[in-house]
Design an enzyme around this catalytic site. Structure first.
Site, short mmCIF file in Angstrom:
data_model
loop_
_atom_site.label_atom_id
_atom_site.label_comp_id
_atom_site.label_asym_id
_atom_site.label_seq_id
_atom_site.Cartn_x
_atom_site.Cartn_y
_atom_site.Cartn_z
N GLU A 28 0.85 -1.06 0.07
CA GLU A 28 -0.14 -0.01 -0.07
C GLU A 28 0.94 1.04 -0.06
O GLU A 28 2.15 1.27 0.21
CB GLU A 28 -0.77 -0.07 1.23
CG GLU A 28 -0.03 0.05 2.56
CD GLU A 28 -0.96 -0.41 3.77
OE1 GLU A 28 -1.30 -1.41 3.89
OE2 GLU A 28 -1.35 0.42 4.61
N LYS A 51 2.80 4.68 1.14
CA LYS A 51 2.99 5.02 2.43
C LYS A 51 2.74 6.73 2.54
O LYS A 51 3.39 7.37 1.76
CB LYS A 51 4.63 4.84 2.72
CG LYS A 51 4.75 5.56 3.98
CD LYS A 51 6.47 5.13 4.44
CE LYS A 51 6.94 5.38 5.83
NZ LYS A 51 6.86 6.81 6.31
N ASP A 77 2.42 10.42 3.21
CA ASP A 77 3.41 11.37 3.93
C ASP A 77 2.50 12.47 4.83
O ASP A 77 2.29 13.71 4.27
CB ASP A 77 4.12 12.21 2.84
CG ASP A 77 5.45 13.01 3.59
OD1 ASP A 77 5.71 12.55 4.86
OD2 ASP A 77 6.16 13.47 2.82
N TYR A 128 -5.07 2.49 8.25
CA TYR A 128 -4.31 1.15 7.78
C TYR A 128 -3.74 0.41 8.64
O TYR A 128 -3.25 -0.51 8.55
CB TYR A 128 -3.28 1.76 6.92
CG TYR A 128 -2.32 2.67 7.64
CD1 TYR A 128 -1.48 2.43 8.63
CD2 TYR A 128 -1.98 3.97 7.25
CE1 TYR A 128 -0.71 3.31 9.40
CE2 TYR A 128 -1.32 5.09 7.71
CZ TYR A 128 -0.77 4.68 8.93
OH TYR A 128 0.13 5.62 9.34
N LYS A 179 11.14 2.93 0.26
CA LYS A 179 11.04 4.59 -0.05
C LYS A 179 11.55 5.00 -1.50
O LYS A 179 12.21 4.10 -2.26
CB LYS A 179 12.13 5.24 1.06
CG LYS A 179 11.85 5.12 2.30
CD LYS A 179 10.78 5.81 2.67
CE LYS A 179 10.52 6.88 3.94
NZ LYS A 179 11.68 7.09 4.53
N CYS A 231 43.14 14.09 15.97
CA CYS A 231 41.77 14.58 16.41
C CYS A 231 42.00 16.34 16.33
O CYS A 231 42.56 16.72 17.14
CB CYS A 231 41.36 14.12 18.10
SG CYS A 231 39.99 14.81 18.69
N CYS A 243 41.89 17.43 20.37
CA CYS A 243 42.84 17.22 21.42
C CYS A 243 44.05 16.93 20.78
O CYS A 243 45.03 16.75 21.53
CB CYS A 243 42.18 15.99 22.24
SG CYS A 243 42.27 14.35 21.52
N CYS A 271 38.99 9.24 17.54
CA CYS A 271 40.00 9.88 18.60
C CYS A 271 40.13 8.74 19.54
O CYS A 271 39.29 8.34 20.22
CB CYS A 271 39.44 11.21 18.99
SG CYS A 271 40.28 11.64 20.56
N CYS A 325 39.50 13.55 25.97
CA CYS A 325 39.49 14.27 24.72
C CYS A 325 38.16 15.18 25.17
O CYS A 325 37.23 14.97 25.35
CB CYS A 325 39.13 13.70 23.51
SG CYS A 325 38.52 14.65 22.40
S1 IVH Z 1 1.97 0.69 9.16
C1 IVH Z 1 4.04 -1.05 12.74
N1 IVH Z 1 1.38 1.84 6.85
O1 IVH Z 1 5.08 5.43 8.47
C2 IVH Z 1 3.72 -0.21 11.72
N2 IVH Z 1 2.42 3.41 8.35
O2 IVH Z 1 7.66 5.09 9.28
C3 IVH Z 1 2.65 0.67 11.73
N3 IVH Z 1 2.81 5.55 7.39
O3 IVH Z 1 4.72 5.99 11.77
C4 IVH Z 1 2.82 1.44 10.50
N4 IVH Z 1 1.55 5.30 5.60
O4 IVH Z 1 2.96 7.49 10.30
C5 IVH Z 1 1.98 2.06 7.93
N5 IVH Z 1 0.23 2.72 4.80
C6 IVH Z 1 0.98 2.76 5.89
C7 IVH Z 1 1.73 4.30 6.09
C8 IVH Z 1 2.29 4.17 7.47
C9 IVH Z 1 2.37 6.21 6.14
C10 IVH Z 1 3.64 6.19 8.37
C11 IVH Z 1 3.10 5.89 9.83
C12 IVH Z 1 4.29 5.53 10.47
C13 IVH Z 1 5.49 5.82 9.51
C14 IVH Z 1 6.73 4.65 9.90
#
Ligand code: IVH
Length: 706
Positions: free
Chosen positions: A130, A132, A134, A242, A330, A424, A427, A442, A448
């Site tokens: 799914e 992610k 933002d 989600y 990502k 370093c 120091c 160092c 230090c």
């Molecule tokens: S699952 C235990 N699903 O990404 C894991 N997170 O980097 C629960 N996020 O804090 C998260 N879209 O804020 C999940 N489809 C998605 C997401 C998602 C965005 C965010 C969420 C989480 C962060 C982790």
């Protein structure tokens, strides 16, 4: 941290005229902090410092009631007592996700899942993929179908209570639909803003002379965390569900069905969620979403993969703060080019010399960048980065910008290859690289000054001792003056005050009140939570997450200190052989690297002395230990032989989860030996010592029994 030029006059010494002036100034100051906190989501002072400002207003107003103005911060309706949101403890922590950047990371994720679960060659763990989103994550608690609390993620364990604001978001139902709604449902997801709504809001804000936001995510965060829920209501916030936290019953047994159930219960769920049946499916999904990214209407920064079966998610569990059953893949970061003006070498608290690129300022993904990390010596050499070069830099999410490479055509004539210092800069001691290590350090660990100052800064940092009025600057100044050289010195400052040189109150930048406030703030921290104390020690690799794991495992500073003493004493050139070490290494989420670093710390008499000096000044509160009500809690288990029902990692993880200790060798302290096929000497030893030996099935039955 707010700086006060002059010390504060005690409230009962203020004249009325002074009080009037100060109240006006404080009202403005607090208003400014409120705007930075609520509208811009960029506070510049700690919560404690903010509370102190408000307390000062209250104290002055209590003495001069006729000076209470209508626009005083104490008179604003709807504000929390502190003017901020109340805190909410999450029943189930809100974790973050591990990241994958390259395809190989994703393949490795799937391979790891398969290994952990011991899946057959033909069996693929079906994956939910799914986008992610933002935005910012939110947890919504429903009791008997009614929304009772909405909270932000915060540090994952404790967030902010934004219930009133959450109720104004149209995508968030106040009541769950359907007949068989579990009594407790904690629904989690992301609050976000559509790109076009964000642009329209910014136009409106700009026209009214109000804050404009940098991007849709900041805009969503700023809009949700409004003190006045009426403002939130007017903002175009949206929500995708989600995930979930505490549930009194699970309506489905896969991730996919659970999210569909959330859809039926009244939430908006992402229509792009898909099931993948092979690594190829997963990669195709990623590329498909990447091409749709620009036209989705909302910002995403990658895709998330989750193992579909919930029983498998349960078995996979967590490492530190991320689930083993999910990963974020990502998208590539945003890039720009600029000129590298200089390379600064910073010395960290572990002595690592870190090269930092000093750049001609440039905007990348909406943020002005002037510094970027160059990682280490080898990276500079590999990329042949030279001062004066035009370099490409990138930013990925919240990660510090990095220098990716050089634009060779633009290299100035006469630019010389960069020579990394071998001493370093702080120091002058030798800085060396240990075998197999990329970092040059160092060697002067104990004296230090740069390392010592960094350790002290870490010690007083927000998630460690967090002493009000004692920030990085003050610690560095105290260090330079010889007032504070080790953590314990902070707690003897008051007793030593004025004995060597002028008292603090007479020093530059200090006065009677601020010195007094500092001594009080230090006294307040003489009682401290165990995980904070452990984190504050600044042991390499022991961040907040690991400190919490250690605190929960050992329960008290005494137990931790004693066990680590034992582990350090058991060190030998062949490795760490003690039971205490095996026990440490067996904590779920604590790996060998971390365990070794901790033992290393305790093997150094000077660090132990510094810790003991500190412990003579403070009281460390005991932590709640992990599970004690299971059949195996507190028992020591050894797994041996070839396991067929679960992998070694899984066996260790599940035993840990239930409060058992997993040791590497059998001794009279061992409670159970779980023997797989072809178990050898450990099994013999268990029999000789009369330790209970279990088969894998017997073990499973035992851990299931309570
Ligand atoms: S699952 C235990 N699903 O990404 C894991 N997170 O980097 C629960 N996020 O804090 C998260 N879209 O804020 C999940 N489809 C998605 C997401 C998602 C965005 C965010 C969420 C989480 C962060 C982790």
């Amino acid at each position: 941290m707010a700086k006060r030029a002059k010390p504060l006059t005690p409230v009962d010494e203020l004249t009325k005229a002074q009080a009037r002036v100060e109240l006006t100034r404080l009202a403005l100051e607090i208003e400014g902090h409120d705007a930075r906190y609520y509208q811009h989501d960029a506070p510049t002072i700690s919560d404690a410092a903010y509370d102190a400002l408000r307390r000062r207003v209250e104290d002055i107003e209590a003495r001069f009631p006729d000076l209470v103005a209508a626009e005083s911060p104490t008179q604003r309706v709807g504000a929390q007592p502190s003017g901020r949101f109340a805190k909410v403890r999450h029943a189930v922590p809100m974790l973050s996700l591990g990241n994958a950047f390259a395809d190989a990371d994703v393949t490795e994720f799937v391979a790891r899942v398969r290994r952990f679960l011991r899946l057959d060659d033909g069996e693929f763990p079906i994956i939910v993929a799914e986008p992610k989103i933002d935005g910012l994550s939110l947890t919504l608690r429903y009791e008997h179908g009614e929304l009772v609390t909405g909270a932000t993620r915060g540090d994952g364990f404790e967030g902010e209570d934004v219930t009133a604001n959450v109720r104004t978001v149209k995508d968030i139902p106040h009541k769950l639909k359907g007949r068989d709604v579990p009594a407790v449902c904690e629904v989690r997801g992301e609050v976000y803003m559509l790109r076009e709504d964000f642009l329209a809001l910014n136009r409106k804000q700009a026209a009214a002379g109000d804050t404009v936001f940098a991007n849709p995510r900041n805009s969503a965060a700023g809009s949700l965390r409004q003190k006045d829920a009426g403002i939130t209501a007017a903002r175009p916030l949206k929500f995708f569900a989600y995930a979930w936290g505490e549930m009194s019953a699970l309506p489905a047994d896969t991730q996919f069905e659970m999210v569909n159930w959330l859809g039926h219960a009244g939430f908006v769920v992402n229509p792009l969620m898909t099931l993948c049946h092979s690594v190829e499916d997963v990669m195709n999904y990623y590329r498909g979403i990447e091409t749709q990214r620009a036209t989705l209407g909302y910002d995403i920064d990658g895709v998330v993969y989750k193992v579909n079966r919930l029983d498998w998610q349960e078995r996979l569990g967590f490492v530190s703060r991320s689930p083993r059953w999910a990963i974020a893949h990502k998208f590539a970061a945003e890039r720009a080019t600029t000129v590298l003006n200089a390379i600064d070498i910073q010395v960290g608290r572990t002595g690592a010399l870190t090269p930092v690129a000093k750049l001609a300022p440039v905007t990348v993904g909406g943020v002005v960048v002037q510094n970027a990390t160059l990682h280490n010596e080898d990276e500079i050499a590999r990329k042949d980065i030279r001062i004066g070069d035009t370099v490409t830099i990138q930013r990925a999410g919240d990660v510090i910008p990095q220098v990716v490479g050089v634009v060779l055509d633009k290299r100035p004539k006469g630019a010389e290859p960069y020579r990394f210092p071998t001493t370093c800069p702080a120091c002058g001691s030798h800085a060396v690289r240990e075998e197999g290590e990329a970092v040059r350090r160092c060697t002067n660990t104990l004296s230090c000054p740069a390392q010592a100052v960094e350790r002290l800064k870490h010690f007083v940092s927000r998630n460690a001792f967090d002493i009000e009025g004692l920030g990085e600057k003050q610690v560095a100044a105290f260090f330079d003056e010889g007032l504070v050289r080790a953590p314990a010195d902070i707690f003897t400052l008051k007793a030593r005050d004025g004995k060597k040189g002028p008292p603090l109150a007479e020093r530059e930048g200090w006065g009677a009140t601020s010195a007094n406030n500092l001594f009080n703030a230090i006294d307040e921290r003489r009682h401290i939570a165990l995980h904070r104390a452990i984190f504050a020690l600044g042991i390499r690799h022991v961040g907040e997450g690991n400190a919490k794991l250690l605190a929960r495992h050992y329960g008290s500073m005494d137990a931790f200190r004693a066990a680590m003493g034992e582990a350090a004493a058991g060190r030998s050139p062949e490795g760490n052989a003690s039971e205490a070490y095996a026990d440490l290494n067996a904590i779920e989420g604590v790996g060998k690297v971390v365990a070794d670093a901790i033992v290393e710390f305790f093997a150094e008499p000077r660090s132990v002395r510094a810790l003991d000096d500190l412990l003579a000044e403070i009281t460390v509160e005991d932590a709640e230990r992990i599970k004690t009500d299971t059949a195996v809690a507190g028992k020591t288990v050894v797994f041996t032989g070839a396991l067929t029902r679960f992998s070694r990692d899984e066996a260790k993880a599940s035993a840990e989860r239930l409060g058992a200790k997993v040791a590497g060798s059998v001794s009279s302290k061992t409670d159970y030996v779980v023997a797989g096929e072809a178990a050898g000497s450990k099994l013999d030893k268990a029999r000789a010592l009369g330790v209970t030996v279990l088969s894998e099935d017997e073990w499973l039955k035992l851990i299931d029994s309570k």
